[in-house]
Scaffold this motif. Structure first.
Motif, PDB file in Angstrom:
ATOM      1  N   ASN A 166     -20.296   0.198   4.385  1.00  0.00           N
ATOM      2  CA  ASN A 166     -19.063   0.903   4.721  1.00  0.00           C
ATOM      3  C   ASN A 166     -19.285   2.409   4.663  1.00  0.00           C
ATOM      4  OD1 ASN A 166     -17.425  -1.391   5.088  1.00  0.00           O
ATOM      5  ND2 ASN A 166     -17.089  -1.569   2.884  1.00  0.00           N
ATOM      6  N   PRO A 167     -18.489   3.177   5.408  1.00  0.00           N
ATOM      7  CA  PRO A 167     -18.604   4.641   5.348  1.00  0.00           C
ATOM      8  C   PRO A 167     -18.393   5.135   3.917  1.00  0.00           C
ATOM      9  CG  PRO A 167     -17.233   3.972   7.198  1.00  0.00           C
ATOM     10  CD  PRO A 167     -17.477   2.735   6.384  1.00  0.00           C
ATOM     11  N   SER A 168     -19.204   6.076   3.494  1.00  0.00           N
ATOM     12  CA  SER A 168     -19.121   6.574   2.113  1.00  0.00           C
ATOM     13  C   SER A 168     -17.804   7.284   1.828  1.00  0.00           C
ATOM     14  CB  SER A 168     -20.290   7.525   1.833  1.00  0.00           C
ATOM     15  OG  SER A 168     -20.280   8.609   2.754  1.00  0.00           O
ATOM     16  N   ASN A 169     -17.154   7.781   2.878  1.00  0.00           N
ATOM     17  CA  ASN A 169     -15.891   8.509   2.688  1.00  0.00           C
ATOM     18  C   ASN A 169     -14.667   7.609   2.830  1.00  0.00           C
ATOM     19  OD1 ASN A 169     -16.140   8.033   5.409  1.00  0.00           O
ATOM     20  ND2 ASN A 169     -15.434  10.058   6.061  1.00  0.00           N
ATOM     21  N   GLN A 170     -14.894   6.303   2.954  1.00  0.00           N
ATOM     22  CA  GLN A 170     -13.778   5.368   3.102  1.00  0.00           C
ATOM     23  C   GLN A 170     -13.413   4.780   1.745  1.00  0.00           C
ATOM     24  OE1 GLN A 170     -13.390   2.440   6.484  1.00  0.00           O
ATOM     25  NE2 GLN A 170     -13.743   0.949   4.869  1.00  0.00           N
ATOM     26  N   THR A 171     -12.319   5.248   1.182  1.00  0.00           N
ATOM     27  CA  THR A 171     -11.850   4.762  -0.115  1.00  0.00           C
ATOM     28  C   THR A 171     -10.453   4.180   0.043  1.00  0.00           C
ATOM     29  OG1 THR A 171     -13.133   6.455  -1.285  1.00  0.00           O
ATOM     30  CG2 THR A 171     -11.357   5.373  -2.500  1.00  0.00           C
ATOM     31  N   LEU A 172     -10.298   2.928  -0.331  1.00  0.00           N
ATOM     32  CA  LEU A 172      -8.996   2.274  -0.244  1.00  0.00           C
ATOM     33  C   LEU A 172      -8.259   2.435  -1.562  1.00  0.00           C
ATOM     34  CD1 LEU A 172     -10.003  -1.046   1.575  1.00  0.00           C
ATOM     35  CD2 LEU A 172      -9.585   1.228   2.531  1.00  0.00           C
ATOM     36  N   LYS A 173      -6.982   2.768  -1.483  1.00  0.00           N
ATOM     37  CA  LYS A 173      -6.205   3.002  -2.694  1.00  0.00           C
ATOM     38  C   LYS A 173      -5.361   1.798  -3.098  1.00  0.00           C
ATOM     39  CE  LYS A 173      -5.844   8.026  -2.142  1.00  0.00           C
ATOM     40  NZ  LYS A 173      -4.906   9.182  -2.044  1.00  0.00           N
ATOM     41  N   LYS A 174      -4.787   1.115  -2.100  1.00  0.00           N
ATOM     42  CA  LYS A 174      -3.859   0.031  -2.406  1.00  0.00           C
ATOM     43  C   LYS A 174      -4.234  -1.246  -1.655  1.00  0.00           C
ATOM     44  CE  LYS A 174       0.000   3.264  -3.049  1.00  0.00           C
ATOM     45  NZ  LYS A 174       1.381   3.620  -2.624  1.00  0.00           N
ATOM     46  N   GLU A 175      -3.596  -2.341  -2.066  1.00  0.00           N
ATOM     47  CA  GLU A 175      -3.854  -3.625  -1.416  1.00  0.00           C
ATOM     48  C   GLU A 175      -3.472  -3.583   0.061  1.00  0.00           C
ATOM     49  OE1 GLU A 175      -2.939  -8.409  -2.067  1.00  0.00           O
ATOM     50  OE2 GLU A 175      -1.752  -6.895  -3.126  1.00  0.00           O
ATOM     51  N   LYS A 176      -2.420  -2.830   0.389  1.00  0.00           N
ATOM     52  CA  LYS A 176      -2.013  -2.748   1.790  1.00  0.00           C
ATOM     53  C   LYS A 176      -3.081  -2.055   2.635  1.00  0.00           C
ATOM     54  CE  LYS A 176       0.692   1.567   1.596  1.00  0.00           C
ATOM     55  NZ  LYS A 176       2.032   2.169   1.845  1.00  0.00           N
ATOM     56  N   ASP A 177      -3.866  -1.162   2.018  1.00  0.00           N
ATOM     57  CA  ASP A 177      -4.979  -0.528   2.731  1.00  0.00           C
ATOM     58  C   ASP A 177      -6.063  -1.559   3.041  1.00  0.00           C
ATOM     59  OD1 ASP A 177      -3.729   1.963   2.537  1.00  0.00           O
ATOM     60  OD2 ASP A 177      -4.644   2.372   0.591  1.00  0.00           O
ATOM     61  N   LEU A 178      -6.286  -2.466   2.086  1.00  0.00           N
ATOM     62  CA  LEU A 178      -7.263  -3.538   2.290  1.00  0.00           C
ATOM     63  C   LEU A 178      -6.811  -4.455   3.420  1.00  0.00           C
ATOM     64  CD1 LEU A 178      -9.802  -5.094   1.391  1.00  0.00           C
ATOM     65  CD2 LEU A 178      -8.367  -6.289  -0.279  1.00  0.00           C
ATOM     66  N   ASN A 179      -5.531  -4.800   3.428  1.00  0.00           N
ATOM     67  CA  ASN A 179      -4.997  -5.655   4.492  1.00  0.00           C
ATOM     68  C   ASN A 179      -5.110  -4.974   5.855  1.00  0.00           C
ATOM     69  OD1 ASN A 179      -4.254  -7.824   2.833  1.00  0.00           O
ATOM     70  ND2 ASN A 179      -2.323  -6.848   2.283  1.00  0.00           N
ATOM     71  N   LYS A 180      -4.948  -3.664   5.869  1.00  0.00           N
ATOM     72  CA  LYS A 180      -5.076  -2.907   7.116  1.00  0.00           C
ATOM     73  C   LYS A 180      -6.510  -2.979   7.644  1.00  0.00           C
ATOM     74  CE  LYS A 180      -4.281   1.666   9.138  1.00  0.00           C
ATOM     75  NZ  LYS A 180      -3.853   3.067   8.875  1.00  0.00           N
ATOM     76  N   VAL A 181      -7.481  -2.877   6.735  1.00  0.00           N
ATOM     77  CA  VAL A 181      -8.891  -2.983   7.125  1.00  0.00           C
ATOM     78  C   VAL A 181      -9.167  -4.357   7.733  1.00  0.00           C
ATOM     79  CG1 VAL A 181     -11.259  -3.134   6.239  1.00  0.00           C
ATOM     80  CG2 VAL A 181      -9.757  -1.296   5.479  1.00  0.00           C
ATOM     81  N   PHE A 182      -8.652  -5.399   7.090  1.00  0.00           N
ATOM     82  CA  PHE A 182      -8.838  -6.757   7.602  1.00  0.00           C
ATOM     83  C   PHE A 182      -8.237  -6.903   9.004  1.00  0.00           C
ATOM     84  CE2 PHE A 182      -8.997  -8.601   3.046  1.00  0.00           C
ATOM     85  CZ  PHE A 182     -10.382  -8.509   3.034  1.00  0.00           C
ATOM     86  N   LYS A 183      -7.017  -6.401   9.182  1.00  0.00           N
ATOM     87  CA  LYS A 183      -6.331  -6.527  10.470  1.00  0.00           C
ATOM     88  C   LYS A 183      -7.080  -5.790  11.579  1.00  0.00           C
ATOM     89  CE  LYS A 183      -1.647  -7.200   8.666  1.00  0.00           C
ATOM     90  NZ  LYS A 183      -0.267  -6.632   8.552  1.00  0.00           N
ATOM     91  N   GLU A 184      -7.566  -4.596  11.276  1.00  0.00           N
ATOM     92  CA  GLU A 184      -8.306  -3.818  12.274  1.00  0.00           C
ATOM     93  C   GLU A 184      -9.618  -4.508  12.642  1.00  0.00           C
ATOM     94  OE1 GLU A 184      -8.746   0.033  10.560  1.00  0.00           O
ATOM     95  OE2 GLU A 184      -6.720   0.697  11.115  1.00  0.00           O
ATOM     96  N   TYR A 185     -10.274  -5.087  11.651  1.00  0.00           N
ATOM     97  CA  TYR A 185     -11.535  -5.795  11.897  1.00  0.00           C
ATOM     98  C   TYR A 185     -11.290  -6.982  12.829  1.00  0.00           C
ATOM     99  CZ  TYR A 185     -16.070  -7.947  10.887  1.00  0.00           C
ATOM    100  OH  TYR A 185     -17.326  -8.492  11.001  1.00  0.00           O
TER     101      TYR A 185
END
Length: 221
Positions: free
Chosen positions: A67-86
């Motif tokens: 993963n990009p070194s500057n990509q930091t997820l703060k909340k669970e909704k950010d994780l869900n967003k990553v999954f959806k985009e993938y």
């Protein structure tokens, strides 16, 4: 008639070779292990690890991509967003496809995304079903895939279930490796807020009714 015969021979072949299939645990890295066919192939391309192999009834692949070194997820909704985009990117690259059975699953304190991608490009391959599991960590994204023809779905299910059940993560891996606020209080849940507001309004109404009732009794008295 030809399709029936092909399906019959495929079934006979599947049952005849099912016992011959041998898998072995393979360490993707220090955090993730999965069982793969003994003759699996491993490739390393610019830091991206790819493991592939053929099971009795399907094709298996495991990809570990940094993963990009500057990509930091703060909340669970950010994780869900990553999954959806993938999933969206995967679907757009797969031609005529549809996403099915999209759901979250918890494995050893980490959240993963399971889904099916059904692809029908009207070619000689027929309808292909690609079963996925996505595991995201701060350092890398792991993609587990089991591919099989839709006509062999019933036969392939056992193979696929065994493959995904073999995915193991290290005890030290948990939600803190996915997003920074895991396990921390990040504010009141929306449903709880609504419940408290509703309860507060109800309490105020009761107090007003009680006060009015007492005043009426005093006037009557």
């Amino acid at each position: 008639m030809k399709k029936i015969l092909i399906g019959f021979y495929i079934t006979i072949f599947a049952f005849a070779t099912a016992q011959a299939q041998v898998n072995k645990p393979v360490q993707i890295d220090s955090l993730v292990t999965v069982s793969l066919p003994v003759d699996f192939v491993k490739k390393d391309t610019l830091g991206q690890l790819v493991f592939t192999g053929n099971s009795t009834l399907g094709y298996i692949s495991v990809i570990k991509a940094p993963n990009p070194s500057n990509q930091t997820l703060k909340k669970e909704k950010d994780l869900n967003k990553v999954f959806k985009e993938y999933i969206k990117k995967l679907q757009s690259s797969a031609g005529n496809s549809s996403v099915m059975n999209d759901k979250d699953t918890i494995i050893n304190n980490v959240e993963v995304r399971d889904f099916l991608l059904r692809t029908d490009n009207n070619d000689d391959q027929g309808v292909q079903v690609r079963r996925f599991r996505l595991l995201y960590t701060k350092a890398a994204t792991y993609t587990f895939q089991f591919v099989y023809p839709e006509e062999r779905a019933d036969l392939a299910k056992k193979d696929a279930d065994q493959f995904f059940a073999s995915i193991k993560t290290a005890p030290s891996l948990d939600g803190t490796d996915q997003y920074t606020t895991y396990g921390k209080f990040t504010g009141m849940h929306k449903a709880l807020k609504i419940a408290l507001i509703a309860g507060g309004v109800l309490l105020i109404v009761i107090i007003i009714l009680v006060v009015r009732s007492r005043k009426k009794k005093q006037i009557v008295g």
